[in-house]
Design an enzyme around this catalytic site. Sequence first.
Site, PDB file in Angstrom:
ATOM      1  N   LEU A  91       0.802  -1.218   0.000  1.00  0.00           N
ATOM      2  CA  LEU A  91       0.000   0.000   0.000  1.00  0.00           C
ATOM      3  C   LEU A  91       0.838   1.274   0.000  1.00  0.00           C
ATOM      4  CD1 LEU A  91      -2.860  -1.151   2.396  1.00  0.00           C
ATOM      5  CD2 LEU A  91      -2.762  -1.255  -0.106  1.00  0.00           C
ATOM      6  N   CYS A  92       2.137   1.155  -0.202  1.00  0.00           N
ATOM      7  CA  CYS A  92       2.996   2.338  -0.310  1.00  0.00           C
ATOM      8  C   CYS A  92       2.837   2.977  -1.684  1.00  0.00           C
ATOM      9  CB  CYS A  92       4.464   1.956  -0.120  1.00  0.00           C
ATOM     10  SG  CYS A  92       4.922   1.699   1.583  1.00  0.00           S
ATOM     11  N   HIS A  93       2.908   4.297  -1.694  1.00  0.00           N
ATOM     12  CA  HIS A  93       2.865   5.025  -2.961  1.00  0.00           C
ATOM     13  C   HIS A  93       4.253   4.994  -3.604  1.00  0.00           C
ATOM     14  CE1 HIS A  93      -0.521   6.756  -0.756  1.00  0.00           C
ATOM     15  NE2 HIS A  93      -1.048   6.998  -1.942  1.00  0.00           N
ATOM     16  N   MET A 128       8.594   4.740   5.151  1.00  0.00           N
ATOM     17  CA  MET A 128       8.733   3.342   4.758  1.00  0.00           C
ATOM     18  C   MET A 128       9.955   3.135   3.871  1.00  0.00           C
ATOM     19  SD  MET A 128       6.517   2.014   6.584  1.00  0.00           S
ATOM     20  CE  MET A 128       7.020   0.372   6.097  1.00  0.00           C
ATOM     21  N   GLU A 129      10.260   4.123   3.039  1.00  0.00           N
ATOM     22  CA  GLU A 129      11.445   4.031   2.194  1.00  0.00           C
ATOM     23  C   GLU A 129      12.714   4.009   3.044  1.00  0.00           C
ATOM     24  OE1 GLU A 129       8.121   5.057  -0.346  1.00  0.00           O
ATOM     25  OE2 GLU A 129       8.747   5.782   1.614  1.00  0.00           O
ATOM     26  N   ASP A 143      24.374 -10.909   4.628  1.00  0.00           N
ATOM     27  CA  ASP A 143      24.669 -11.839   3.535  1.00  0.00           C
ATOM     28  C   ASP A 143      26.154 -11.861   3.199  1.00  0.00           C
ATOM     29  OD1 ASP A 143      23.993 -13.628   1.321  1.00  0.00           O
ATOM     30  OD2 ASP A 143      24.485 -11.906   0.053  1.00  0.00           O
TER      31      ASP A 143
END
Length: 177
Positions: A91-93, A128-129, A143
């Site tokens: 739901l992120c733009h 969120m980014e 990793d």
Amino acid sequence: MGGAALGYAFRAILSLMSQLTHQNARGEANMVDVSAKAETVRVAVAEARLRMQAGTLAEIFDGGLAKGDAVAVARVAGIQAAKRCAELIPLCHPLPLNRVSIDFEPTPPDQVRISAECRVTGRTGVEMEALTAASIAALTLYDMCKAIDRGMAIEQVRLLRKEGGRSGLWRREETGP
């Protein structure tokens, strides 16, 4: 549970749902309509911490890893993750990011603090980014180092600051050591 208590609980749930912007009136997931919001400069800073053996920390920052420059690779991975956030989180733009920066700070004896800052001129924030960038940078370091230290742990992925938009400036307040 009595009728009055049930009514109170139902009203509390409805109140909470009205605050959840990613749900429509029926409680279904939806992408928030930001078209009426003003475009402003928005900034978010997030961090992740990667705990490891002291020897692993030294190898990362002394250039001793067989896989190469782990910090450089993790920086690029974090930047790429911020750019693809809308593909990862439903739901992120999708945002036209102006800047993404990722910094790595060794905190001896056994941690790397990864901070990610994202900037955009837009109608919605970039929290969120920034969180995604810090997380993916931490996963990439993991990793790159897992062959020498499988006991690493990613900790404290969190938002530190956001600014811009209607809510203005928010900073995390530390409560404790």
